[in-house]
Design an enzyme around this catalytic site. Structure first.
Site, mmCIF file in Angstrom:
data_model
loop_
_atom_site.group_PDB
_atom_site.id
_atom_site.type_symbol
_atom_site.label_atom_id
_atom_site.label_comp_id
_atom_site.label_asym_id
_atom_site.label_seq_id
_atom_site.Cartn_x
_atom_site.Cartn_y
_atom_site.Cartn_z
ATOM 1 N N CYS A 194 0.809 -1.232 0.000
ATOM 2 C CA CYS A 194 0.000 0.000 0.000
ATOM 3 C C CYS A 194 0.836 1.272 0.000
ATOM 4 C CB CYS A 194 -0.979 -0.005 1.179
ATOM 5 S SG CYS A 194 -0.260 -0.454 2.765
ATOM 6 N N HIS B 209 -2.148 6.798 3.876
ATOM 7 C CA HIS B 209 -0.692 6.750 4.015
ATOM 8 C C HIS B 209 -0.102 7.973 3.319
ATOM 9 C CE1 HIS B 209 -0.943 2.866 5.695
ATOM 10 N NE2 HIS B 209 -0.311 2.140 4.803
#
Lengths: 352, 352
Positions: free
Chosen positions: B131, B257
Site C-alpha cells: 500500500c 498513508h
C-alpha cells in the site's frame, strides 16, 4: 566574579520559559539571582523555580540592570527589539528566537558541537537553533566527525508544542471531539467536520491527521521551517556547501520532535561503527534494537535531555549513506535545555 | 465472452475486502456474478455489494469453479496456499498479499504505469503492490517519464488501518484513554501508562506518538515494509538499479498513508513543469498551494481514489532533485482499488 552571576529569563511564563524554570531547578546551580520577566499580562504572577516562589517582573530596560546573562524565549520581533537593549545594559543575551540566528556576527551554539563559539560574540548575542535542527544535529555531528557529512535528506514529525501552548490546547480540544464511539478518519471530511474551527495555530486539524506544513511560505514552495533546518545545519556544522533537503510535517504528538534522516558522507560507512560513535557522543542516547521494540519515540523522549537515536541502517544502494531516526524533546534540548547550557558556558568561560 | 465474467473476492470481510465490495458498487459494472469468500468464522454472513445482499461462502477449491478472476485480500500464507488452487480451477488471480510480488514470473501491476503486463502471467497470478509503494509510485511514475528517475529517499507516515481492522480498533481504544481533561504526552511514560496493554498489532502506543517501525525485521536493521518499497518500486518502474532508501513510520491516522519524497533524476528539474506533468497524470490529484492551506493530507484523501500530491519543490542544493509529499487512501489505491483496476484490465483484455 566573587558572587554568583544573575540570570534573567525573558518570556518566563511561555511554553519554553516554563520548561526552563523547571530545568533550572534540577541542574547544577551556577546562578545567584534568577529574574523572571514576561509580557504585561503575566507580570505579578509567581513561578516556582529552585524551590523559591519568584514574582514575574515587567520587560523594561531597567530589568536588565545587573544581569549577567539574559535568556530570551519570546517571538522574533520581541527579541529583535529587546535583545540589543539587554546588551546595552550589560547582559550577554542567549536568544531562542529566529531573529539573530543567521546573522554573521551572532554564533549559533550547540554546546555538544561548537562550545568555543560562545567566546566570539561581537554583538553580545548568542543564538539558539530551531527546535527541529537541534534535535537532529546533536546526533548528526558525531557521524560528521567520523565520516565527513556531504548531504542530508530529512523528513520531520513535529509535535504541536512546537507551536506553543496554543498548539497543545488545540490538539487537546480536537482529540476530545474525535475520540468516542464512532471511528472518525475513515470517511472524507469527517475529521474536519468534528474538529470545526478548533484549529488553533495550525492550518488544518492535527487530530487523526498529519499536516505537511510548519512556519510560513518563504520561496519556491519552501517553508520557513524547512529553510531554517538547512541554513542552521550548515552554520552549526561549519559546512557552507552542505546539501540539505527537508520536508517539515506536523503530527498529533504533544511534545517530542522526530526526524527521519538520510545522511550521505564522504567515505563508506558502517552501521556498527556509526552506533559506536553515537553511543559515546554527548547528548545522545542510542536506542536501536527493533526486534526488541526499541527505537526512538516521542512518548519516551519527552521530558528527557538527550536526542534519542536509532533505526541506524547503511543504505542498501549507497555504501556512503546512513538512514536513521532521531527523537528529542523539542522544549528541552530543542529549546530550554540548549539555552540553559549556553548560558552556563558563558559564565563558566567568564569565571576562568 | 458472451456473458459477463465472474469475480471472486477472497477475504471479503476484512479491512481491504470490505472496501473492495464498496468500490464494486460504485465502479462501472463489468462483472456478472460476484462471489464473496472468507475464512470459516465469516461464512454465512451477508454483505451488501452492488445493491444485492451476498452471502459469504467458504474457501474451498470448488469455490473457484467458474470464476474468471479471483481477487485475494488475505495474509501471505493464505494466498501462497490458495492462489495456485484458484488458478488450477481456471481463475486468473489478482493477489494483494506479499506472497508473489517479487517472483520473476508474476507481474506487479499498477494500471496507470504498466497495464500491458497483465497479459504476461505464466503462473496465472498478477500481484498488487504494497500500500505504501502504490500510494507513492503513482505520483512518481509521471516524473520518471519526464526526467528519468535515479534515486528515491522516502519517509512514510502510515495509517493504522494498514495493519487491518485490529489496528483501527487499537487506535480507537487508545484515543479514548488519552483524550480528556489531562494533557498527556508531556511527561515521560504518561501515554504508555494510560494506554496500558491496548497496543493491538503495534509494538508501542500510537496515540500521541509516532512509531518508526512497520512489518518485521529483515536484515541489517531494515524492516520488511522498507524493503518492499525499495524492491517493488524497482520492479514496477522497470529500474533494477534504482537507489531507494525508505524509513517507514506509523502515525496516529486511521486511513491515508503519506510519504515525504526526495527524488533525484538524470536531468535538471523544474517545479512548475513537474506540477504540469502531475496535473495531467492519471490517478493523481495535484494539491499544491501552501499559502492557501492546500497540501495533501490523510483527512482529505481518505475515501478518494487518486494519490494526492503537493509540496513540490526543486531541491535548493541539487537542480536534479525534487521534494514532494504524497497522500493516498491505503485501503483504496493502496489496495482494493488497484486490485479492482487490475481485475478489470484482465477481463477487458480478454474481451478484445
Amino acid at each position: 566574579m566573587a558572587s554568583l552571576p544573575t540570570l534573567a529569563v525573558v518570556g518566563a511564563t511561555g511554553a519554553v520559559g516554563t520548561v526552563l524554570c523547571d530545568l533550572l531547578s534540577s541542574r547544577r546551580n551556577v546562578w545567584g539571582e534568577i529574574r523572571l520577566i514576561a509580557s504585561a499580562r503575566s507580570v505579578g504572577r509567581t513561578v516556582r523555580c529552585r524551590g523559591e516562589e519568584l514574582t514575574v517582573g515587567a520587560l523594561t530596560p531597567e530589568a536588565f540592570d545587573g544581569v549577567d546573562v539574559a535568556v530570551f524565549d519570546v517571538p522574533d520581533e520581541v527579541s529583535a527589539h529587546w535583545a540589543p537593549i539587554a546588551v546595552d545594559r550589560g547582559a550577554v543575551v542567549v536568544d531562542n528566537s529566529g531573529a539573530f540566528r543567521m546573522e554573521r556576527d551572532v554564533p549559533l551554539v550547540v554546546p555538544e558541537i561548537n562550545p568555543d563559539q560562545v567566546r566570539h560574540r561581537p554583538r553580545g548575542i548568542l543564538a539558539n537553533a530551531n527546535c527541529t535542527t537541534l534535535t537532529m544535529i546533536v546526533a548528526i555531528a558525531p557521524l560528521h566527525r567520523e565520516y565527513g557529512l556531504r548531504e542530508l535528506v530529512l523528513a520531520s514529525y513535529q509535535a504541536v508544542s512546537g507551536a506553543g501552548q496554543a498548539g497543545v490546547d488545540a490538539l487537546q480540544r480536537q482529540l476530545g471531539k474525535v475520540a468516542g464511539d464512532r471511528v472518525l478518519g475513515s470517511r472524507p471530511g469527517d475529521v474536519r467536520q468534528a474538529v470545526g474551527d478548533e484549529l488553533g495555530p495550525f492550518p488544518a486539524p492535527l487530530a487523526l491527521n498529519v499536516v505537511p506544513w510548519a512556519g510560513s511560505l518563504v520561496d519556491q514552495g519552501w517553508s520557513s521551517e524547512e529553510m531554517k533546518i538547512r541554513n542552521e545545519s550548515r552554520k552549526i556544522l561549519g559546512l557552507p556547501d552542505l546539501k540539505v533537503s527537508a520536508t517539515c510535517v506536523r503530527v498529533p504528538v504533544v511534545t517530542g520532535h522526530s526526524v527521519a534522516v538520510h545522511a550521505v558522507f564522504g567515505v563508506e560507512v558502517d552501521a556498527e561503527s556509526a552506533r559506536e560513535a553515537l553511543r559515546n557522543a554527548p547528548g545522545v542516547i542510542l536506542v536501536d534494537d527493533p526486534a526488541a521494540g526499541e527505537f526512538p519515540m516521542p512518548i519516551d523522549a519527552v521530558g528527557t535531555d538527550p536526542s534519542w537515536v536509532g533505526r541506524i541502517r547503511r543504505a542498501v544502494d549507497d555504501p556512503r549513506a546512513l538512514d536513521l531516526f532521531v527523537t528529542g524533546d523539542n522544549l528541552r534540548k530543542g529549546a530550554a535545555l540548549n539555552t540553559a547550557q549556553i548560558a552556563e558556558l558563558v559564565v563558566r568561560d567568564r569565571s576562568r
